[in-house]
Scaffold this motif. Structure first.
Motif, PDB file in Angstrom:
ATOM      1  N   ALA A 173      49.111  30.194  64.739  1.00  0.00           N
ATOM      2  CA  ALA A 173      49.756  29.595  65.914  1.00  0.00           C
ATOM      3  C   ALA A 173      50.372  30.677  66.793  1.00  0.00           C
ATOM      4  O   ALA A 173      50.249  30.645  68.025  1.00  0.00           O
ATOM      5  CB  ALA A 173      50.831  28.605  65.465  1.00  0.00           C
TER       6      ALA A 173
ATOM      7  N   ASN B 277      49.040  31.052  70.720  1.00  0.00           N
ATOM      8  CA  ASN B 277      49.895  30.876  71.886  1.00  0.00           C
ATOM      9  C   ASN B 277      51.337  31.170  71.482  1.00  0.00           C
ATOM     10  O   ASN B 277      52.047  30.283  70.998  1.00  0.00           O
ATOM     11  CB  ASN B 277      49.771  29.445  72.415  1.00  0.00           C
ATOM     12  CG  ASN B 277      50.478  29.286  73.745  1.00  0.00           C
ATOM     13  OD1 ASN B 277      51.373  30.063  74.078  1.00  0.00           O
ATOM     14  ND2 ASN B 277      50.085  28.279  74.492  1.00  0.00           N
TER      15      ASN B 277
ATOM     16  N   HIS C 278      54.057  31.658  72.995  1.00  0.00           N
ATOM     17  CA  HIS C 278      55.117  30.916  73.655  1.00  0.00           C
ATOM     18  C   HIS C 278      55.261  29.526  73.046  1.00  0.00           C
ATOM     19  O   HIS C 278      56.356  29.096  72.675  1.00  0.00           O
ATOM     20  CB  HIS C 278      54.803  30.818  75.150  1.00  0.00           C
ATOM     21  CG  HIS C 278      55.960  30.358  75.963  1.00  0.00           C
ATOM     22  ND1 HIS C 278      57.139  31.075  76.045  1.00  0.00           N
ATOM     23  CD2 HIS C 278      56.127  29.251  76.704  1.00  0.00           C
ATOM     24  CE1 HIS C 278      57.980  30.415  76.811  1.00  0.00           C
ATOM     25  NE2 HIS C 278      57.390  29.307  77.231  1.00  0.00           N
ATOM     26  N   ALA C 279      54.107  28.835  72.920  1.00  0.00           N
ATOM     27  CA  ALA C 279      54.127  27.491  72.340  1.00  0.00           C
ATOM     28  C   ALA C 279      54.636  27.527  70.907  1.00  0.00           C
ATOM     29  O   ALA C 279      55.406  26.663  70.486  1.00  0.00           O
ATOM     30  CB  ALA C 279      52.731  26.885  72.386  1.00  0.00           C
ATOM     31  N   ALA C 280      54.212  28.563  70.161  1.00  0.00           N
ATOM     32  CA  ALA C 280      54.635  28.662  68.765  1.00  0.00           C
ATOM     33  C   ALA C 280      56.148  28.807  68.679  1.00  0.00           C
ATOM     34  O   ALA C 280      56.809  28.166  67.867  1.00  0.00           O
ATOM     35  CB  ALA C 280      53.940  29.852  68.096  1.00  0.00           C
ATOM     36  N   GLN C 281      56.679  29.645  69.573  1.00  0.00           N
ATOM     37  CA  GLN C 281      58.120  29.866  69.547  1.00  0.00           C
ATOM     38  C   GLN C 281      58.878  28.586  69.900  1.00  0.00           C
ATOM     39  O   GLN C 281      59.871  28.246  69.265  1.00  0.00           O
ATOM     40  CB  GLN C 281      58.488  30.969  70.530  1.00  0.00           C
ATOM     41  CG  GLN C 281      59.885  31.494  70.315  1.00  0.00           C
ATOM     42  CD  GLN C 281      60.021  32.924  70.800  1.00  0.00           C
ATOM     43  OE1 GLN C 281      59.344  33.330  71.747  1.00  0.00           O
ATOM     44  NE2 GLN C 281      60.860  33.701  70.153  1.00  0.00           N
ATOM     45  N   LEU C 282      58.349  27.874  70.884  1.00  0.00           N
ATOM     46  CA  LEU C 282      58.997  26.623  71.282  1.00  0.00           C
ATOM     47  C   LEU C 282      58.952  25.598  70.156  1.00  0.00           C
ATOM     48  O   LEU C 282      59.831  24.754  70.038  1.00  0.00           O
ATOM     49  CB  LEU C 282      58.334  26.060  72.542  1.00  0.00           C
ATOM     50  CG  LEU C 282      58.599  26.836  73.825  1.00  0.00           C
ATOM     51  CD1 LEU C 282      57.878  26.177  74.988  1.00  0.00           C
ATOM     52  CD2 LEU C 282      60.092  26.923  74.112  1.00  0.00           C
ATOM     53  N   SER C 283      57.901  25.693  69.306  1.00  0.00           N
ATOM     54  CA  SER C 283      57.803  24.745  68.194  1.00  0.00           C
ATOM     55  C   SER C 283      58.631  25.202  67.006  1.00  0.00           C
ATOM     56  O   SER C 283      58.503  24.666  65.911  1.00  0.00           O
ATOM     57  CB  SER C 283      56.353  24.577  67.750  1.00  0.00           C
ATOM     58  OG  SER C 283      55.481  24.784  68.808  1.00  0.00           O
TER      59      SER C 283
ATOM     60  N   GLN D 170      51.249  29.128  60.744  1.00  0.00           N
ATOM     61  CA  GLN D 170      52.141  29.707  61.752  1.00  0.00           C
ATOM     62  C   GLN D 170      51.582  31.025  62.281  1.00  0.00           C
ATOM     63  O   GLN D 170      51.690  31.324  63.467  1.00  0.00           O
ATOM     64  CB  GLN D 170      53.530  29.943  61.141  1.00  0.00           C
ATOM     65  CG  GLN D 170      54.287  28.650  60.898  1.00  0.00           C
ATOM     66  CD  GLN D 170      55.697  28.885  60.427  1.00  0.00           C
ATOM     67  OE1 GLN D 170      56.005  29.960  59.928  1.00  0.00           O
ATOM     68  NE2 GLN D 170      56.542  27.881  60.561  1.00  0.00           N
TER      69      GLN D 170
END
Lengths: 317, 346
Positions: free
Chosen positions: A191, A195, A197-202, A188
């Protein structure tokens, strides 16, 4: 892809080639280089720099930076020195408290960065000044010399050329590699840096991961401080003052991106080997020690230039 | 007149003029609020310090204060002009000491008159700054990394060439200039610093170059599209930063009466303190010249105050660090409150 291209594409191959050239060159020109004592000296000076580089590498991994590593290291150094000399704490008590102080300092950095949303550069610039202030205010620049003999003896103990001092950094390196490659928080962490943004979305808890990176960075700064005290045999308030450039040089030469998400334990360690080799070569060649400062700057510039070139090549391919 | 030179970060998106005027006034109020707050903090420090230690406003203390204030201001400017582009310059101390040692060598080693030596040293500072800017623009690498490396490079080169030997047999005129006082306590160094400040206000408010620097910092892509030569502007800002770092170093030479290789090593913190306290954004696009001067005044006041209170230099670092933290957090809090208010109005 030819072998040559593959070598250029690999981030640590250039460092490895530089190290081999350095070792062969030094061995050929200086008979003192391959002596048991010189190898011992080199490996000993490797220890602190390696852990300090890892401390910075973790903050770089999440796209942050930590200017307070050296200041925190100095504070931990005099804290364990004071606990052992003035308060008479046993080693087994003083060292864990020292590590806790380091982690706490890192936690403060992380929480301030996340809670205020202010650039980590400014936060850690400020906390660095505060940590140094506490250090100097307590010690008034006077070192602690009377440390437990067992602790000082560990700093100089060796098995032929192998210094005992090298054991903790090697363990740290292995744990760190395992952490980043195999554990959930480690993945994490990368991650979030790669990115956010992508990490938060995941579903990654971003702020928690940034705080974790800062806390571990502080903890590693404390490990570096303990090793430095053992190496010097005394707790100097000046410990950490020259860590800043080293801490950035090694991860960056090792290919870490300032934007985060991309760090390598092995490449960082190789970069530290290269730096130590250069320092040792300077000493053996009896060159002005100021050249180390100059070459370190040149080395960073060369490394970012090479990384840039690699990125351009990759873009063309 | 706004004290802060900001630029609309998105010049393409023009809102109706009716909406723009109050928004601009809001920004103006927030900025002048920041400056008034900073001035109030400085004033409180002065009142408290003077009532505790009347010696704080003695002519002698005010004179030493005005000399170190002058240097802190110029150090702050040196960082400020680069922050305007959204970059940073960690090499200020190294550039400063390179200029210092070059001036020392030209005066003591070659026997050149001080004015010639100082001009050459300023040119060296500008050249080293230009080199930073050139490397940043050409490589596209973050200015943090480039200037971190060049700081080490410049400092190392200076130490190799000078062998870290102080030049302490400079022409007497240099130290005499540093000892000069106007009106009992104003050092000519402070007048120079204020003159530089005035020139910077003119640059950022009234010249195309100044506006271009701010535009490049606010939104490099938009600036590029509007025809601003962003690369060239960044290089110019770094050149200016180098020249200012050299100027700060030379002012220190006048104060010390010697060219020392240890100059500049403790500049990093004050160089960021002054502009950041004064409301200059790290993200670029906004600078406050007057704010930087007030920020430098706060730093100098705290340093001098701790000295007259005999707290000792050892705790100074802690105070400066905590004050920087408090200032940036207060600023953030004020921004949030302002945001909430404007949302409520809608």
């Amino acid at each position: 892809m030819t072998l040559g291209q593959r070598l250029i594409a690999n981030e640590w191959s250039a460092i490895a080639v530089a190290i081999v050239i350095g070792v062969v060159g030094l061995a050929a020109t200086s008979p003192a280089f391959l002596t048991e004592f010189n190898l011992y000296v080199m490996m000993r000076s490797f220890c602190v720099v390696l852990v300090v580089a890892f401390a910075q590498m973790l903050t770089l991994a999440v796209g942050q930076l930590n200017l307070s590593i050296g200041a925190l290291g100095g504070l931990v150094a005099i804290a364990i020195g004071g606990m052992m000399e003035v308060l008479g704490f046993p080693i087994a008590v003083a060292l864990p408290i020292g590590l806790a102080i380091g982690a706490l300092g890192g936690l403060i950095n992380g929480l301030l960065t996340v809670r205020t949303g202010i650039n980590g550069f400014i936060i850690t610039l400020a906390t660095a000044s505060a940590f140094t202030g506490i250090n100097l205010g307590i010690t008034e620049s006077i070192p602690f010399y009377n440390l437990p003999s067992a602790f000082v003896a560990f700093g100089t103990a060796r098995l032929s050329a192998f210094p005992m001092l090298l054991i903790p950094p090697v363990i740290v390196a292995l744990l760190l590699a395992l952490f980043l490659a195999r554990t959930v928080p480690g993945r994490q962490l990368l991650a979030v840096g790669g990115n956010p943004h992508a990490a938060q979305l995941s579903g990654v808890h971003m702020n928690g991961i940034v705080v974790l990176a800062h806390t571990l960075s502080g903890l590693l700064a404390a490990v570096g401080a303990i090793l430095a005290v053992a190496q010097l045999g005394s707790a100097q308030p000046t410990i950490g003052q020259d860590w800043l450039i080293m801490s950035f040089a090694a991860p960056i030469i090792g290919g870490a991106a300032l934007t985060g998400g991309h760090v390598s334990v092995a490449a960082t360690a190789l970069a530290v080997v290269l730096i130590v080799l250069i320092q040792n070569g300077m000493v053996l060649a009896q060159v002005d020690p100021y050249w180390v400062q100059f070459l370190l700057g040149a080395l960073i510039l060369a490394a970012v230039g090479l990384n840039r070139l690699r990125a351009v090549r990759a873009g063309e391919a | 007149m706004t004290a802060t030179e900001t630029l609309n970060p998105d010049p393409v998106m023009t809102v109706a003029d009716a909406n723009e005027a109050p928004a601009r006034r809001g920004a103006f109020l927030a900025e002048s609020g920041n400056l008034i707050g900073l001035a109030a903090i400085v004033l409180i420090f002065w009142v408290v310090l003077t009532s505790l230690r009347p010696g704080f406003i003695s002519n002698f203390n005010l004179f030493t204060l005005s000399r170190s204030l002058a240097i802190d201001i110029v150090i702050g400017f040196s960082t400020m002009v680069v922050l305007a582009t959204g970059g940073m310059n960690l090499a200020i101390g190294s550039i400063g000491v390179c200029a210092v040692m070059a001036a020392g060598f030209l005066m003591q080693g070659l026997g050149l008159p001080p004015l010639v030596a100082f001009a050459a040293a300023l040119a060296l500072g500008a050249a080293l700054g230009w080199l930073n800017g050139f490397a940043i623009v050409r490589s596209g690498v973050n200015s943090f990394i480039i200037t971190l490396a060049s700081a080490s490079l410049y400092l190392g080169a200076m130490l190799i060439l000078s062998k870290a030997v102080t030049f302490n047999e400079l022409p007497a005129a240099v130290a005499d200039f540093g000892k000069l006082r106007f009106g009992g306590f104003v050092s000519p160094l402070l007048i120079i610093a204020l003159a530089i400040g005035a020139a910077l206000i003119v640059l950022f408010r009234f010249t195309a170059l100044g506006r271009e620097i701010l535009a490049a910092g606010a939104n490099p892509r938009a600036a590029e599209l509007s025809g601003v030569p962003v690369g060239r502007v960044v290089i110019i800002a770094h050149t200016l930063s180098g020249a200012l770092a050299g100027a700060a170093g030379l002012m220190l030479v006048a104060r010390l009466g010697a060219a020392m290789p240890s100059i500049g090593q403790d500049w990093l913190l004050p160089s960021f303190l002054a502009p950041v306290l004064g409301g200059t954004l790290l993200s670029g696009g906004a600078v406050s010249v007057i704010g930087t001067m007030l920020g430098a005044l706060l730093v100098t006041t705290i340093r001098s105050g701790l000295l007259v209170m005999q707290v000792g230099n050892f705790w100074l670092q802690l105070f400066l660090g905590v004050i920087l933290l408090a200032a940036v957090m207060l600023d953030r809090y004020r921004g949030k409150v302002a945001e909430r208010r404007s949302l409520g109005r809608r």
